[in-house]
Structures are given as structure tokens and as C-alpha cells.
Motif scaffolding. Structure first.
Motif, short mmCIF file in Angstrom:
data_model
loop_
_atom_site.label_atom_id
_atom_site.label_comp_id
_atom_site.label_asym_id
_atom_site.label_seq_id
_atom_site.Cartn_x
_atom_site.Cartn_y
_atom_site.Cartn_z
N GLU A 175 12.56 28.39 -2.12
CA GLU A 175 12.93 27.14 -2.56
C GLU A 175 14.31 26.25 -1.84
O GLU A 175 13.89 24.78 -1.48
CB GLU A 175 13.53 27.01 -4.08
N THR A 176 14.83 26.87 -1.07
CA THR A 176 16.13 26.31 -0.23
C THR A 176 15.24 25.82 0.79
O THR A 176 15.46 24.56 1.31
CB THR A 176 17.00 27.53 0.33
N ARG A 177 14.18 26.35 1.45
CA ARG A 177 13.55 25.82 2.59
C ARG A 177 12.89 24.58 2.29
O ARG A 177 12.83 23.66 2.95
CB ARG A 177 12.58 26.84 3.17
N ILE A 178 12.18 24.56 1.06
CA ILE A 178 11.45 23.49 0.72
C ILE A 178 12.35 22.19 0.40
O ILE A 178 12.32 20.98 0.95
CB ILE A 178 10.74 23.65 -0.50
N LYS A 179 13.42 22.46 -0.21
CA LYS A 179 14.69 21.47 -0.13
C LYS A 179 15.04 20.97 1.05
O LYS A 179 15.35 20.16 1.19
CB LYS A 179 15.90 22.06 -1.08
N GLU A 180 15.18 21.98 2.11
CA GLU A 180 15.59 21.38 3.54
C GLU A 180 14.65 20.64 4.01
O GLU A 180 14.94 19.30 4.62
CB GLU A 180 15.50 22.74 4.39
N PHE A 181 13.31 20.72 3.68
CA PHE A 181 12.06 20.01 3.99
C PHE A 181 12.33 18.49 3.32
O PHE A 181 12.28 17.29 4.27
CB PHE A 181 10.88 20.43 3.74
N HIS A 182 12.88 18.66 2.18
CA HIS A 182 12.85 17.24 1.63
C HIS A 182 14.10 16.30 2.09
O HIS A 182 14.49 15.33 1.60
CB HIS A 182 13.00 17.36 -0.02
N THR A 183 15.09 17.11 2.63
CA THR A 183 16.21 16.29 3.46
C THR A 183 15.91 15.32 4.21
O THR A 183 16.58 14.38 4.62
CB THR A 183 17.53 17.11 3.78
N ILE A 184 14.83 15.69 4.89
CA ILE A 184 14.25 14.48 6.03
C ILE A 184 12.82 14.17 5.73
O ILE A 184 12.42 13.43 6.43
CB ILE A 184 14.57 15.18 7.41
N ASN A 185 12.23 14.71 4.71
CA ASN A 185 10.57 14.08 4.38
C ASN A 185 10.71 13.83 3.09
O ASN A 185 11.43 14.13 2.03
CB ASN A 185 9.86 15.52 4.66
N HIS A 186 9.47 12.85 2.62
CA HIS A 186 9.47 12.33 1.15
C HIS A 186 8.13 13.01 0.37
O HIS A 186 7.84 12.86 -0.67
CB HIS A 186 9.27 11.03 1.31
N ILE A 187 7.29 13.77 1.35
CA ILE A 187 6.05 14.59 0.81
C ILE A 187 6.26 15.43 -0.54
O ILE A 187 7.06 16.26 -0.17
CB ILE A 187 5.31 14.93 2.10
N PRO A 188 5.72 15.26 -1.50
CA PRO A 188 5.62 16.05 -2.37
C PRO A 188 5.24 17.52 -2.17
O PRO A 188 4.19 17.48 -1.19
CB PRO A 188 5.17 15.80 -3.58
N VAL A 189 5.64 18.89 -2.56
CA VAL A 189 5.00 20.15 -2.17
C VAL A 189 4.73 20.71 -3.51
O VAL A 189 5.56 20.84 -4.42
CB VAL A 189 6.35 20.73 -1.42
N VAL A 190 3.44 21.31 -3.37
CA VAL A 190 3.27 22.17 -4.51
C VAL A 190 3.42 23.77 -4.12
O VAL A 190 2.67 24.08 -3.14
CB VAL A 190 1.87 21.95 -4.97
N GLY A 191 4.07 24.47 -4.87
CA GLY A 191 4.25 25.97 -4.38
C GLY A 191 3.35 26.60 -5.27
O GLY A 191 3.28 26.84 -6.46
N LEU A 192 2.32 27.14 -4.60
CA LEU A 192 1.22 27.91 -5.34
C LEU A 192 1.36 29.39 -5.16
O LEU A 192 1.24 29.86 -4.03
CB LEU A 192 -0.04 27.47 -4.48
N ARG A 193 1.69 30.05 -6.27
CA ARG A 193 1.86 31.47 -6.11
C ARG A 193 0.48 32.35 -5.97
O ARG A 193 -0.74 31.63 -6.28
CB ARG A 193 2.40 31.87 -7.62
N GLU A 194 0.46 33.38 -5.56
CA GLU A 194 -0.67 34.16 -5.27
C GLU A 194 -1.30 34.40 -6.72
O GLU A 194 -0.71 35.07 -7.72
CB GLU A 194 -0.22 35.66 -4.75
N GLY A 195 -2.61 34.19 -6.54
CA GLY A 195 -3.50 34.09 -7.89
C GLY A 195 -3.82 32.91 -8.38
O GLY A 195 -4.68 32.64 -9.15
N SER A 196 -3.28 31.84 -7.85
CA SER A 196 -3.34 30.38 -8.19
C SER A 196 -4.30 29.81 -7.23
O SER A 196 -4.38 30.08 -5.82
CB SER A 196 -2.19 29.61 -8.35
N TRP A 197 -5.09 29.06 -7.67
CA TRP A 197 -5.82 27.82 -6.70
C TRP A 197 -5.89 26.52 -7.36
O TRP A 197 -5.59 26.37 -8.42
CB TRP A 197 -7.09 28.51 -6.27
#
Lengths: 235, 235
Positions: A175-197
């Protein structure tokens, strides 16, 4: 009309390769005889033939034949002649590097947009997003760009992992890594757990499997989407 | 003669920022009044002033002043005028991007080779290796190259984590990721656990702290180096 299965992982714990996805794949590959497999991500460095054999064994369970993209004269010819495509997991940097090197990023994008059935697992799912910038993989090779297929209007984080409660490790959580991504990017992110598609039908994207998915947007508190629902964003 | 402290992490669990490193830093910065801080990795997206204030607070405990590299007219001037350097952790992709953008990768390398005391933590340690390709970070920005300072003849994996026994997660372990790196690269990798640091004196590299470090080479079984020993490679 896009027609994709975009899976967090090829394999869930205690089950065979692709096994949990087979009912969804019977539907996705309903009118398909041979699936063209893209082996570029090479998990563990295995060669293209060995990786294609694994994919073939997995899809034999639903009566599908598999041919490796590397067996065509050119990769472009392979994509253009394919009835359906499957990109396996491994290292996303290597996969993206090879897609560019073989000149098929754009032709692959066009094939998906004209409705060729597409299956992605892990790295093969990552590349369906706008960029590969929310991969978990190590940058073992320098690709010419982080831009990917843009077959989905967001990015993916496959193998999404919740923070471990009480961990004493000081490295960043997912979650921290994805928040870091959002400090300089606007693209939404879907965190997909194992077993999901994700089941993608045109512009509709449904969450499948038994688990919720975690949605991250810049300046929005992360939230969960329920299985069976369409993926949506707040902003 | 190179003179560096290259640490896995700035902070160990249950202790203050840089606290466990202070005895080593008193020695490293013995004849130094002001340490120049490179805040480019921006953990959590905080600004350069806020990050420099954290570094200043940490080094105040041993009576050192801290000035941010961003407060100089140019970054090159800042490196050339520095008595000592400290690069903090955060995101390695962002750090490397900013070092290139500010044109200081080469000047920083030269400063280290002529013996300017250098402290790196986490991402700031990663960049002392030959490339940033064994970082754990997310590729939130596209740097012009993965090549880094080459102040060490190997790569680092800071925050090294042993595989979790009995884990059902199908994502790669750290060891698997480094093995993937070695399927297409020959550079040795030192897995540095939290609480460990490297003391670099010229070409001698000693492992410090209480823990062993894990050494990875292409086509060699990974092995452990004991604390207090020099880092060495089999091949």
C-alpha cells in the motif's frame, strides 16, 4: 469489443496451474481451437519452449491447443494470425522489454481492441494496464518505456498483499508503494489479490473470484470493491 | 580512497532515525562540520525541506549540521562544495531519475572516489552499486538509465528478507527475484538485512552489524558472510 480475463496469478496455493480459472477460460476460449502463448516473461529464466509446454499442459484440461509466439516467423505475424492470446507471468520488465524488441506492443493492443480473446496472468495482466509502473517485479532489464497496452483505463497490482500486522520490517508495504506511485502519477490502481481476476467485456470490467479488490486513487482513501461488481473509481 | 557507510535501512525497528548507526557515523564524519543531504528519493512524497529536516535531526545527535543539496544554486555545486554526503532512502527510481536530471551522477561518483565521506541508507545505498536493478522499489518514474554510481563492484539488495516458511503467497520471494536477475545479468548481489551496513575503506568492504549478509552470484549457490568479515565472492 474487448474480451479478456486478467488474473492476479496463474496458480493459487494448493491447486494446479490455471486450475481455478478453467471455468472462466472455457467461456473466454469458447470458439477457439489454438491459443497463442506469449512466453517472454520467462519465470525463473526457463526457455520459451519449456514455458509454452507448461501453458499447453494447463489449457489441455479444457481441450485447447497452444502454440508459442516464438515459433512464428515474426512475433507480429503470430499475433495477427492468433485466434486467442495468453501472456504468462514472470518478470514484467523482461516481458515489456521483449514486447518492444519484437515490435508487437501496438499490434497486440490493436488485437485486443478488435476483440481477440486475451488471457493474462501476473506480468501478463500487468501489461493490460496503462503502464507497468505498479509491478512488484525487480528491474532486471531496462525496457525502452514503461508504457504498456492501455487495454484497461487503470493500472494493476497483481499478487496484491495486505500489510502484515505487527511486522517489524522497515521496508515499504504494498500500500505504501502504491501511495508513492500516486505522489507523482494520477493513474488509478487496482490491487488484485491472488484468486481474483477481472472479466473484461468491452468497457465493462467485473471483479471475479471470492475476494474483494483494493482500489487506489490519488488523493482518495483506498477502498474495496466486492466480487461480482464492476470496477469503479471515485474520482 | 573511498570512505563510505552503506546501510540497509535508516531505521531499525524500535529505535530512532539513524540511531543504531551513530557510532559508525561519528567515525565516518569525524572531521566534518556540515553534511550535505541528498533528499531526492522523497519517502512518502514529502518535500526536500521536510526530508532534510529529518536528516538534520538524526545527525544533530552527533553534533553535525546538515544542508540539503537542493539549497545550492546547482546540484553540481552542492556536491563539489560538500564536506561529506548523505543520500537518504525512499524510492530508488525517483532518486536515480533526479540524480540524472540534475546532472550529478558522475560528479557524485568522482566525489566518492576521491574520498569524500558518504553515507547511504536504503535507496541511497542502492545507488552505490553498479546498477539499481536489484532494488525492491516500484518503478514510479522512468529514469534515463538503471546504471548507478559503481562505487562498489557489485549490486545491493537492501532490506533483504528471508523467504517466509510456509507462506501460501505465490508472488516471488526476494531470493527468487535475485535469481531472476542472474538469469540475464552477471553482477554479484549482496543481500543486506536490516541492521547491517557495509563499511567501505578504499577497496575493502566490511560487513558491520550483528547479522550475516547473503551473497548471490550467477551460477553459484547463495551463501552467508559473517559480520566483521570482508565481503568476498566465489567467482
Amino acid at each position: 469489443m474487448k474480451n479478456m480475463v486478467v488474473a492476479s496469478t496463474s496458480t493459487v496455493h494448493g491447486s494446479g496451474y490455471l486450475e481455478y480459472l478453467l471455468p472462466a477460460l472455457e467461456k473466454l476460449f469458447e470458439n477457439v481451437d489454438t491459443v497463442t502463448f506469449i512466453p517472454y516473461a520467462r519465470p525463473g529464466g526457463i526457455d520459451h519452449d519449456a514455458y509454452t509446454a507448461i501453458a499447453a499442459k494447463g489449457l489441455a484440461a479444457i481441450g485447447k491447443k497452444v502454440r508459442g509466439l516464438h515459433t512464428y516467423q515474426t512475433a507480429e505475424e503470430g499475433v495477427l494470425r492468433a485466434e486467442a492470446l495468453f501472456t504468462g507471468g514472470g518478470n514484467t520488465f523482461l516481458l515489456v522489454h521483449e514486447l518492444y524488441r519484437n515490435g508487437v506492443m501496438e499490434v497486440l493492443r490493436k488485437a485486443i481492441y478488435r476483440g481477440l480473446p486475451y488471457l493474462g496472468t501476473s506480468a501478463g495482466s500487468n501489461i493490460t494496464g496503462l503502464s507497468m509502473q505498479t509491478t512488484n517485479d525487480m528491474p532486471i532489464i531496462y525496457p525502452p518505456s514503461f508504457k504498456t497496452l492501455g487495454a484497461l483505463p487503470f493500472n494493476l497490482n497483481p499478487h496484491y498483499l495486505d500489510p502484515v500486522k505487527g511486522s517489524t520490517h522497515m521496508g515499504e508495504t504494498r500500500e505504501t508503494r502504491i501511495k508513492e506511485f500516486h505522489t507523482i502519477n494520477h493513474i488509478p490502481v487496482v490491487g488484485l489479490r491472488e484468486g481474483s481476476w477481472l472479466e473484461v467485456k468491452g468497457d465493462d470490467v467485473y471483479l471475479r473470484g471470492d475476494l474483494t479488490a483494493r482500489i487506489f486513487e490519488k488523493d482518495v482513501a483506498p477502498f474495496e470493491t466486492e466480487p461480482g461488481k464492476k470496477i469503479y473509481f471515485e474520482s
